[in-house]
Design a protein around this motif. Structure first.
Motif, PDB file in Angstrom:
ATOM      1  N   LYS A 216     -54.819  -1.893  82.245  1.00 55.14           N
ATOM      2  CA  LYS A 216     -54.154  -2.523  81.113  1.00 55.14           C
ATOM      3  C   LYS A 216     -52.646  -2.543  81.342  1.00 55.14           C
ATOM      4  O   LYS A 216     -52.067  -1.566  81.822  1.00 55.14           O
ATOM      5  CB  LYS A 216     -54.466  -1.766  79.829  1.00 55.14           C
ATOM      6  CG  LYS A 216     -55.922  -1.843  79.418  1.00 55.14           C
ATOM      7  CD  LYS A 216     -56.141  -1.127  78.095  1.00 55.14           C
ATOM      8  CE  LYS A 216     -57.593  -1.232  77.659  1.00 55.14           C
ATOM      9  NZ  LYS A 216     -57.831  -0.541  76.360  1.00 55.14           N
ATOM     10  N   LYS A 217     -52.071  -3.670  81.024  1.00 57.09           N
ATOM     11  CA  LYS A 217     -50.624  -3.788  81.168  1.00 57.09           C
ATOM     12  C   LYS A 217     -49.924  -3.153  79.976  1.00 57.09           C
ATOM     13  O   LYS A 217     -50.361  -3.296  78.831  1.00 57.09           O
ATOM     14  CB  LYS A 217     -50.226  -5.259  81.278  1.00 57.09           C
ATOM     15  CG  LYS A 217     -50.739  -5.934  82.542  1.00 57.09           C
ATOM     16  CD  LYS A 217     -50.261  -7.372  82.605  1.00 57.09           C
ATOM     17  CE  LYS A 217     -50.743  -8.043  83.882  1.00 57.09           C
ATOM     18  NZ  LYS A 217     -50.285  -9.456  83.963  1.00 57.09           N
ATOM     19  N   ALA A 218     -48.858  -2.479  80.289  1.00 56.13           N
ATOM     20  CA  ALA A 218     -48.097  -1.842  79.212  1.00 56.13           C
ATOM     21  C   ALA A 218     -47.363  -2.892  78.401  1.00 56.13           C
ATOM     22  O   ALA A 218     -46.774  -3.825  78.954  1.00 56.13           O
ATOM     23  CB  ALA A 218     -47.105  -0.841  79.799  1.00 56.13           C
ATOM     24  N   ARG A 219     -47.443  -2.757  77.116  1.00 58.21           N
ATOM     25  CA  ARG A 219     -46.764  -3.701  76.241  1.00 58.21           C
ATOM     26  C   ARG A 219     -45.272  -3.394  76.173  1.00 58.21           C
ATOM     27  O   ARG A 219     -44.850  -2.238  76.170  1.00 58.21           O
ATOM     28  CB  ARG A 219     -47.347  -3.639  74.837  1.00 58.21           C
ATOM     29  CG  ARG A 219     -48.792  -4.107  74.756  1.00 58.21           C
ATOM     30  CD  ARG A 219     -49.267  -4.084  73.319  1.00 58.21           C
ATOM     31  NE  ARG A 219     -50.639  -4.554  73.214  1.00 58.21           N
ATOM     32  CZ  ARG A 219     -51.304  -4.636  72.055  1.00 58.21           C
ATOM     33  NH1 ARG A 219     -50.697  -4.256  70.921  1.00 58.21           N
ATOM     34  NH2 ARG A 219     -52.539  -5.080  72.031  1.00 58.21           N
TER      35      ARG A 219
END
Length: 221
Positions: A216-219
């Motif tokens: 998951k990409k960090a927001r």
């Protein structure tokens, strides 16, 4: 009706059965099979016709030991000559014989042969096939032709789905037809039903699967 199962009646096995029963000496009463010579010929001719028009794979003929299912690689293929000289002549002679029976009424003469629509359909199919195979082989890069690819299964599936979506309505408008088409595309419902009368095909799809789930990409806060 399942067309595939119905076509199996006109097979080499059935033709061999008639021939064996006519020549059988073990059974006492074989006279009922004395007049099956033409029936045997009918089964053999249509069995060979089905094989000629249903070459599916390059090596299927070797697997089934049936040369009639070889891919077409030459415009001088012997099967094309058989279709033009033997099969079409067979239909013509059969039809002419039935029409010369002046001792029978018109309806009785018509019952001696296939229906007029069936004979015309067979002729159209064979003549089209005889023109199409040489043309395709003449194209640059064409090494062989698989005749089973000439089918309308996709069209039958599409209109079967259209009828299913129309429900009780058998006269859809152009707008309804386009709406149903979009729905079919969206739901990917162009699949073979369990009650369809066409041959089911396996679709080979190469799907790359990841060994690890995507991180998951960090927001950005």
């Amino acid at each position: 009706m399942n067309v595939g199962l119905a076509a199996q009646v006109l097979s080499k096995s059935v033709a061999d059965m008639f021939k064996t029963l006519r020549k059988s000496k073990e059974k006492q009463d074989t006279s009922i099979y004395d007049d099956t010579t033409e029936t045997e010929k009918f089964c053999r001719y249509f069995n060979y016709l089905f094989d000629c028009l249903n070459t599916r794979q390059l090596y299927e003929a070797e697997d089934k030991r049936n040369d009639a299912m070889l891919p077409y690689k030459s415009k001088d293929d012997l099967r094309l000559k058989w279709l033009a000289n033997d099969f079409l002549t067979y239909l013509e002679s059969w039809q002419n014989y039935a029409q010369t029976r002046t001792d029978l009424s018109r309806d009785e003469r018509n019952k001696l042969t296939l229906s007029h629509q069936t004979i015309e359909g067979l002729k159209i199919t064979v003549y089209s096939f005889l023109e199409l195979i040489p043309f395709l082989l003449s194209l640059q890069g064409a090494k062989f032709v698989l005749s089973e690819k000439f089918n309308q299964d996709g069209v039958e599936i599409f209109f079967a789905k259209q009828r299913a979506r129309c429900g009780r309505g058998d006269n859809p408008t152009a707008k309804q037809f386009m709406h149903n088409t979009q729905a079919i595309r969206t739901t990917k419902s162009l699949s073979f039903g369990s009650s369809s009368n066409i041959r089911k095909r396996k679709l080979s799809l190469n799907v790359d699967e990841l060994s690890q789930p995507i991180r998951k990409k960090a927001r950005n806060k």
